[in-house]
Motif scaffolding. Structure first.
Motif, PDB file in Angstrom:
ATOM      1  N   LEU A 197       0.029   3.113   6.037  1.00 43.42           N
ATOM      2  CA  LEU A 197      -0.636   1.904   5.543  1.00 43.42           C
ATOM      3  C   LEU A 197      -2.146   2.007   5.780  1.00 43.42           C
ATOM      4  CD1 LEU A 197      -0.024  -1.068   4.491  1.00 43.42           C
ATOM      5  CD2 LEU A 197      -0.302  -1.756   6.865  1.00 43.42           C
ATOM      6  N   ALA A 198      -2.925   1.778   4.715  1.00 45.27           N
ATOM      7  CA  ALA A 198      -4.380   1.809   4.873  1.00 45.27           C
ATOM      8  C   ALA A 198      -4.804   0.689   5.827  1.00 45.27           C
ATOM      9  CB  ALA A 198      -5.045   1.624   3.516  1.00 45.27           C
ATOM     10  N   THR A 199      -5.650   1.054   6.793  1.00 48.94           N
ATOM     11  CA  THR A 199      -6.020   0.088   7.838  1.00 48.94           C
ATOM     12  C   THR A 199      -7.532   0.116   8.043  1.00 48.94           C
ATOM     13  OG1 THR A 199      -3.941   0.725   8.895  1.00 48.94           O
ATOM     14  CG2 THR A 199      -5.460  -0.601  10.214  1.00 48.94           C
ATOM     15  N   CYS A 224      -4.398  -3.208  -3.910  1.00 48.52           N
ATOM     16  CA  CYS A 224      -3.947  -3.910  -2.691  1.00 48.52           C
ATOM     17  C   CYS A 224      -5.045  -4.216  -1.699  1.00 48.52           C
ATOM     18  CB  CYS A 224      -2.790  -3.207  -2.002  1.00 48.52           C
ATOM     19  SG  CYS A 224      -2.610  -1.499  -2.110  1.00 48.52           S
ATOM     20  N   ILE A 225      -6.313  -3.893  -2.032  1.00 44.95           N
ATOM     21  CA  ILE A 225      -7.385  -4.187  -1.076  1.00 44.95           C
ATOM     22  C   ILE A 225      -8.167  -5.404  -1.552  1.00 44.95           C
ATOM     23  CG2 ILE A 225      -9.466  -3.273   0.007  1.00 44.95           C
ATOM     24  CD1 ILE A 225      -8.397  -0.477  -0.510  1.00 44.95           C
ATOM     25  N   LYS A 226      -8.354  -6.340  -0.647  1.00 41.28           N
ATOM     26  CA  LYS A 226      -9.126  -7.540  -1.013  1.00 41.28           C
ATOM     27  C   LYS A 226     -10.097  -7.909   0.098  1.00 41.28           C
ATOM     28  CE  LYS A 226      -5.583  -9.722  -3.830  1.00 41.28           C
ATOM     29  NZ  LYS A 226      -4.513  -8.764  -3.588  1.00 41.28           N
ATOM     30  N   GLU A 246      -8.615   3.927   7.401  1.00 42.89           N
ATOM     31  CA  GLU A 246      -7.782   5.110   7.628  1.00 42.89           C
ATOM     32  C   GLU A 246      -6.349   4.764   7.284  1.00 42.89           C
ATOM     33  OE1 GLU A 246      -8.397   5.906  11.958  1.00 42.89           O
ATOM     34  OE2 GLU A 246      -9.167   3.882  11.974  1.00 42.89           O
ATOM     35  N   VAL A 247      -5.557   5.773   6.990  1.00 43.33           N
ATOM     36  CA  VAL A 247      -4.134   5.511   6.764  1.00 43.33           C
ATOM     37  C   VAL A 247      -3.410   5.731   8.085  1.00 43.33           C
ATOM     38  CG1 VAL A 247      -2.041   6.219   5.539  1.00 43.33           C
ATOM     39  CG2 VAL A 247      -4.222   6.130   4.318  1.00 43.33           C
ATOM     40  N   ILE A 248      -2.790   4.668   8.568  1.00 41.19           N
ATOM     41  CA  ILE A 248      -2.052   4.759   9.829  1.00 41.19           C
ATOM     42  C   ILE A 248      -0.610   4.363   9.547  1.00 41.19           C
ATOM     43  CG2 ILE A 248      -1.844   3.862  12.197  1.00 41.19           C
ATOM     44  CD1 ILE A 248      -4.865   3.255  12.107  1.00 41.19           C
ATOM     45  N   VAL A 269     -10.695   2.176  -6.334  1.00 41.89           N
ATOM     46  CA  VAL A 269      -9.888   3.400  -6.519  1.00 41.89           C
ATOM     47  C   VAL A 269      -8.442   3.195  -6.068  1.00 41.89           C
ATOM     48  CG1 VAL A 269     -11.884   4.912  -6.299  1.00 41.89           C
ATOM     49  CG2 VAL A 269     -10.579   4.324  -4.246  1.00 41.89           C
ATOM     50  N   CYS A 270      -8.086   1.988  -5.713  1.00 41.61           N
ATOM     51  CA  CYS A 270      -6.713   1.746  -5.269  1.00 41.61           C
ATOM     52  C   CYS A 270      -5.808   1.558  -6.480  1.00 41.61           C
ATOM     53  CB  CYS A 270      -6.650   0.502  -4.384  1.00 41.61           C
ATOM     54  SG  CYS A 270      -4.951   0.103  -3.938  1.00 41.61           S
ATOM     55  N   PRO A 271      -4.804   2.403  -6.651  1.00 33.92           N
ATOM     56  CA  PRO A 271      -3.966   2.291  -7.844  1.00 33.92           C
ATOM     57  C   PRO A 271      -3.110   1.029  -7.850  1.00 33.92           C
ATOM     58  CG  PRO A 271      -3.060   3.931  -6.338  1.00 33.92           C
ATOM     59  CD  PRO A 271      -4.388   3.513  -5.779  1.00 33.92           C
ATOM     60  N   CYS A 301       0.857  -1.203   0.000  1.00 31.41           N
ATOM     61  CA  CYS A 301       0.000   0.000   0.000  1.00 31.41           C
ATOM     62  C   CYS A 301       0.890   1.250   0.000  1.00 31.41           C
ATOM     63  CB  CYS A 301      -0.877  -0.043   1.256  1.00 31.41           C
ATOM     64  SG  CYS A 301      -1.563   1.544   1.741  1.00 31.41           S
ATOM     65  N   LEU A 302       0.504   2.233  -0.829  1.00 31.97           N
ATOM     66  CA  LEU A 302       1.308   3.456  -0.944  1.00 31.97           C
ATOM     67  C   LEU A 302       0.951   4.497   0.110  1.00 31.97           C
ATOM     68  CD1 LEU A 302       0.855   3.957  -4.807  1.00 31.97           C
ATOM     69  CD2 LEU A 302       2.818   2.909  -3.653  1.00 31.97           C
ATOM     70  N   GLY A 303      -0.158   4.269   0.805  1.00 35.28           N
ATOM     71  CA  GLY A 303      -0.620   5.268   1.780  1.00 35.28           C
ATOM     72  C   GLY A 303      -1.184   6.502   1.110  1.00 35.28           C
ATOM     73  N   CYS A 304      -1.658   6.371  -0.158  1.00 33.88           N
ATOM     74  CA  CYS A 304      -2.100   7.547  -0.919  1.00 33.88           C
ATOM     75  C   CYS A 304      -3.421   8.119  -0.391  1.00 33.88           C
ATOM     76  CB  CYS A 304      -2.244   7.194  -2.395  1.00 33.88           C
ATOM     77  SG  CYS A 304      -3.598   6.052  -2.728  1.00 33.88           S
ATOM     78  N   GLY A 305      -4.220   7.309   0.295  1.00 33.24           N
ATOM     79  CA  GLY A 305      -5.466   7.805   0.875  1.00 33.24           C
ATOM     80  C   GLY A 305      -6.662   7.794  -0.062  1.00 33.24           C
ATOM     81  N   ASN A 306      -6.511   7.296  -1.295  1.00 32.57           N
ATOM     82  CA  ASN A 306      -7.663   7.238  -2.220  1.00 32.57           C
ATOM     83  C   ASN A 306      -8.809   6.446  -1.608  1.00 32.57           C
ATOM     84  OD1 ASN A 306      -6.172   8.539  -4.087  1.00 32.57           O
ATOM     85  ND2 ASN A 306      -6.103   6.880  -5.601  1.00 32.57           N
ATOM     86  N   CYS A 307      -8.466   5.342  -0.949  1.00 30.13           N
ATOM     87  CA  CYS A 307      -9.503   4.483  -0.368  1.00 30.13           C
ATOM     88  C   CYS A 307     -10.241   5.220   0.753  1.00 30.13           C
ATOM     89  CB  CYS A 307      -8.881   3.189   0.150  1.00 30.13           C
ATOM     90  SG  CYS A 307      -7.498   3.442   1.258  1.00 30.13           S
TER      91      CYS A 307
HETATM   92  S1  SF4 Z   1      -4.911   0.763  -0.049  1.00 27.92           S
HETATM   93 FE1  SF4 Z   1      -4.578   1.559  -2.101  1.00 27.92          FE
HETATM   94  S2  SF4 Z   1      -5.873   3.386  -2.219  1.00 27.92           S
HETATM   95 FE2  SF4 Z   1      -5.649   2.877  -0.033  1.00 27.92          FE
HETATM   96  S3  SF4 Z   1      -3.889   4.068   0.673  1.00 27.92           S
HETATM   97 FE3  SF4 Z   1      -3.119   2.066   0.036  1.00 27.92          FE
HETATM   98  S4  SF4 Z   1      -2.490   2.338  -2.098  1.00 27.92           S
HETATM   99 FE4  SF4 Z   1      -3.825   4.069  -1.594  1.00 27.92          FE
END
Ligand code: SF4
Ligand code: SF4
Length: 315
Positions: A290-292, A311-313, A285-287, A306-308, A269-275
């Motif tokens: 890392l999205a958590t 990484c979400i399943k 949330e991004v903690i 919307v995750c580029p 996860c890039l921590g981009c916050g799109n999710c």
């Molecule tokens: S799970 Fe995907 S969309 Fe969410 S912060 Fe990580 S890279 Fe971004």
């Protein structure tokens, strides 16, 4: 279960491929004994094709499951990020040793993006070609989440097989639509390359519409086999029924509905916050980068779209 030639590779695989990532510590965290039991159960029901990868760290599950079986009766596809000759040798040696076999049916370059990344991995491909001549590998290919990856397979004659992401809504295709992907796959199929699709249920996000989602991929005439993650006997039975009849019987459906599911986020996860922006439930949330997911998550799966990095399943 019906078997089919994987393109012109000479490898005859079941139409359903056992996706083995789901059983590993990264997802359902089954023990080796539990995971091996599932693979063996699937094998006894006619699934002779197992998909793995070096990064899944589950070779010992497969070795345990296939102990005592005739080698020519099952087929293993694995994947590596190797791009040099030395790395490719290391990957092949590891797979042969840990899987307890003399050869690997299909060796894939993991997550290739385009002709440029394939060219960047050519030293590894050349090494695999030499090992193919010696019989240690039967076919070479790539896995990809990109239409441009599929296009590359058509341009590189040394690649025999592709393992592309393909599902009804194109979830996880990073550079185009499902129609774009299908166009390339049809071209590749007509060239005699083998195709086994991944993530027909969009990484678990199409589970609520499982029959329609699965049948979409099942009805594509040029997809030879479909890999799907399976982590219980009910899931194996349901998938076999889906493949052979196009639906899941009601009793199995009820069992699967009551199964406890969860949302997982891969560590890349890039921590981009799109999710986070996409989620109306405040369920993620991004903690620390890392999205958590949290207790508000209702497993709708919208965030995955919307995750580029895909990484979400939902598992
Ligand atoms: S799970 Fe995907 S969309 Fe969410 S912060 Fe990580 S890279 Fe971004
Ligand atoms: S699955 Fe749905 S509820 Fe859960 S975090 Fe993603 S968007 Fe939010």
């Amino acid at each position: 279960m019906e078997k089919i030639n994987l393109g012109n590779t000479g490898i005859e695989v079941s139409k359903l491929c056992f996706g083995s990532l789901t059983m590993t510590p990264f997802q359902a965290n089954l023990s080796v004994k539990e995971g091996a039991y599932l693979i063996e159960y699937a094998y006894n029901r006619g699934i002779n094709f197992i998909d793995t990868a070096e990064i899944y760290e589950n070779y010992e599950y497969i070795k345990e499951a296939l102990k005592g079986k005739k080698r020519e009766d099952y087929h293993i596809a694995t994947k590596t990020y190797a791009y040099t000759k030395e790395m490719a040798k290391e990957s092949l040696d590891l797979a042969l040793k840990e899987l307890g076999t003399d050869y690997i049916d299909i060796f894939l370059l993991h997550e290739q993006e385009s002709i440029h990344t394939v060219r960047g991995h050519f030293e590894a491909i050349e090494y695999f070609l030499k090992e193919k001549e010696k019989g240690k590998i039967k076919a070479i290919g790539i896995s990809t989440h990109r239409v441009s990856g599929a296009k590359a397979v058509g341009e590189v004659k040394e690649l025999d097989v592709i393992h592309p992401i393909i599902n009804k809504y194109g979830i996880g295709i990073q550079d185009g639509t499902v129609e774009d992907m299908l166009r390339e796959l049809e071209i590749i199929h007509n060239m005699g390359k083998g195709i086994y699709g991944m993530k027909p249920l969009g990484g678990g996000h199409l589970i609520k519409d499982v029959e329609n989602a699965f049948n979409f991929v099942r009805n594509i005439p040029y997809i030879d086999s479909i890999a799907i993650g399976m982590q219980s006997i009910d899931e194996i039975d349901a998938n076999i029924h889906l493949l052979e009849k196009g639906f899941i019987p009601d009793d199995l459906k009820t069992n699967l509905r009551t199964k406890k599911r969860k949302l997982i986020v891969a560590d890349y996860c890039l921590g981009c916050g799109n999710c986070v922006k996409r989620c109306k439930q405040h369920g993620i949330e991004v903690i620390d980068g890392l999205a958590t997911p949290n207790e508000n998550c209702i497993l709708c799966g919208y965030c995955a779209k919307v995750c580029p990095e895909f990484c979400i399943k939902v598992i």
